[in-house]
Design an enzyme around this catalytic site. Structure first.
Site, PDB file in Angstrom:
ATOM      1  CG  HIS A 193      -2.056   0.963   1.134  1.00 23.99           C
ATOM      2  ND1 HIS A 193      -1.922   2.307   1.413  1.00 23.99           N
ATOM      3  CD2 HIS A 193      -3.352   0.779   0.763  1.00 23.99           C
ATOM      4  CE1 HIS A 193      -3.095   2.904   1.235  1.00 23.99           C
ATOM      5  NE2 HIS A 193      -3.967   2.003   0.842  1.00 23.99           N
TER       6      HIS A 193
ATOM      7  CG  ASP B 108      -8.246  -3.840  -2.725  1.00 19.59           C
ATOM      8  OD1 ASP B 108      -9.423  -3.472  -2.730  1.00 19.59           O
ATOM      9  OD2 ASP B 108      -7.287  -3.083  -2.968  1.00 19.59           O
TER      10      ASP B 108
END
Length: 365
Positions: free
Chosen positions: A258, A315
């Site tokens: 991320h 996700d």
């Protein structure tokens, strides 16, 4: 013109009171409240918090939920719009068209008063699930199902999507999904719609701008990518070979890493727990076992061997939850948008309240 920050990485563009992220400590707060705590509430309460700035009391929540339920139904002409807008791989193409068309049925579309914007906000939050469920049922060739106002925001969506009342755990899972998807500071879609709002374009136009940005595989489309990856891996036994093949080809492994978080994404922890619980309720833990095996291999390869802080992002385990809820991968980004719309609206309202048109400069080369 000074140093260029490619992708605006690390650039602070504005002040906000909507959310806070500490990527080193793995902290995410909406309006000062940890997301793990908010995940135990209803989506209606979190939506109210984001849009109005404070948690509702009991009466305020009752009134807000009632207004949302009253706005769940679509204009009768929208049925024709949804039927003629076919889509192939990505349902978000249709959703953005549907939202654009629905704006024409809103008599307050071009009224920019605070009251009108709140009215439009409630309509958007309420109608997103109805539109997403209807477009999916049209895609598979069955009649859309109208809202059930005896059900919560999340449970009603699953009912409209599948035609059956979800179990308590399924309803909890989708509510948590909407809450965890609701807000995440200046991610690409939120920044793009704040740019639109800064021109004083209307709320619908700004939200459509967010939808277009969310579609990208490096943003909201990543969830679909994880679901497709799980289909490719097939079995926990194949996880090791899959990861090693990706590493050897220097290909991206979906659901890991991320831009902001350098530790475990706090949302991923909540998703992992609900994925485990729903796998046990289903009596089929294959998807969960596969994901956990992939996580362990990635931890060994990148953190233990290379010292690189690459952890599951939002996700990864959310894709596992979607698998157990029988949400097709083509619908994943649109379902993400159902939750995110409350955060998007909050950012639009914040931009309107203290506006200066967002217009950076470029360095000519």
């Amino acid at each position: 013109m000074g140093d260029i920050k490619k992708g605006l990485e690390g650039v602070v563009a504005l002040d906000t009171s909507i959310s806070f992220i500490d990527g080193l400590q793995g902290i995410l707060k909406y309006r000062g409240i940890e997301v793990e705590h908010l995940a135990e509430m209803s989506y209606d309460a979190v939506s109210y918090l984001l849009i109005n700035g404070i948690l509702p009391d009991e009466q305020e929540l009752t009134d807000y939920s009632s207004r949302l339920k009253n706005e769940r139904f679509l204009h009768h002409n929208m049925a024709d719009v949804l039927k003629i807008c076919e889509f192939g791989i990505e349902s978000l193409d249709l959703l953005r068209t549907a939202i654009s068309c629905s704006a024409h049925f809103d008599t307050e579309k071009d009224i920019h008063s605070p009251e009108a914007n709140i009215n439009k906000a409630i309509r958007l939050v309420a109608k997103f699930p109805t539109m997403v469920a209807a477009l999916e049922r049209n895609r598979i060739g069955v009649e859309p199902i109208g809202p059930n106002n005896d059900l919560s925001h999340g449970a009603n969506f699953l009912y409209m999507l599948t035609g059956r009342i979800p179990t308590d755990l399924e309803a909890e899972a989708i509510e948590k999904d909407f809450i965890l998807s609701a807000e995440h500071e200046l991610n690409p879609s939120t920044f793009s719609l704040r740019i639109a709002a800064s021109t004083l374009s209307d709320l619908y136009s700004a939200i459509i701008c967010g939808l277009c940005t969310l579609k990208g595989p490096l943003h909201g489309g990543a969830r679909k990518g994880v679901m497709d990856m799980l289909d490719e891996v097939i079995s926990p036994d194949n996880a090791e070979n899959y990861i090693q093949d990706k590493i050897s080809k220097k290909e991206k492994i979906m659901g890991f890493g991320h831009r902001v978080y350098k530790t475990y994404d706090p949302r991923a922890q909540v998703y992992k727990d609900i994925a485990r619980r729903i796998s046990l309720e289903n009596g089929d833990t294959v998807w969960y076992d596969m994901a956990e095996k992939l996580e362990h291999i990635m931890y060994h390869e990148f953190i233990e061997l290379r010292g690189k802080p690459i952890y599951p992002n939002v996700d990864f385990y959310s894709a596992v939850v979607y698998k157990y809820l029988d949400i097709p991968s083509e619908l994943a980004t649109s379902v993400f948008a159902i939750g995110r719309v409350s955060g998007w609206i909050a950012h639009c309202l914040e931009q309107y309240s203290d506006n200066r048109v967002i217009r950076p400069r470029a360095n000519f080369v």
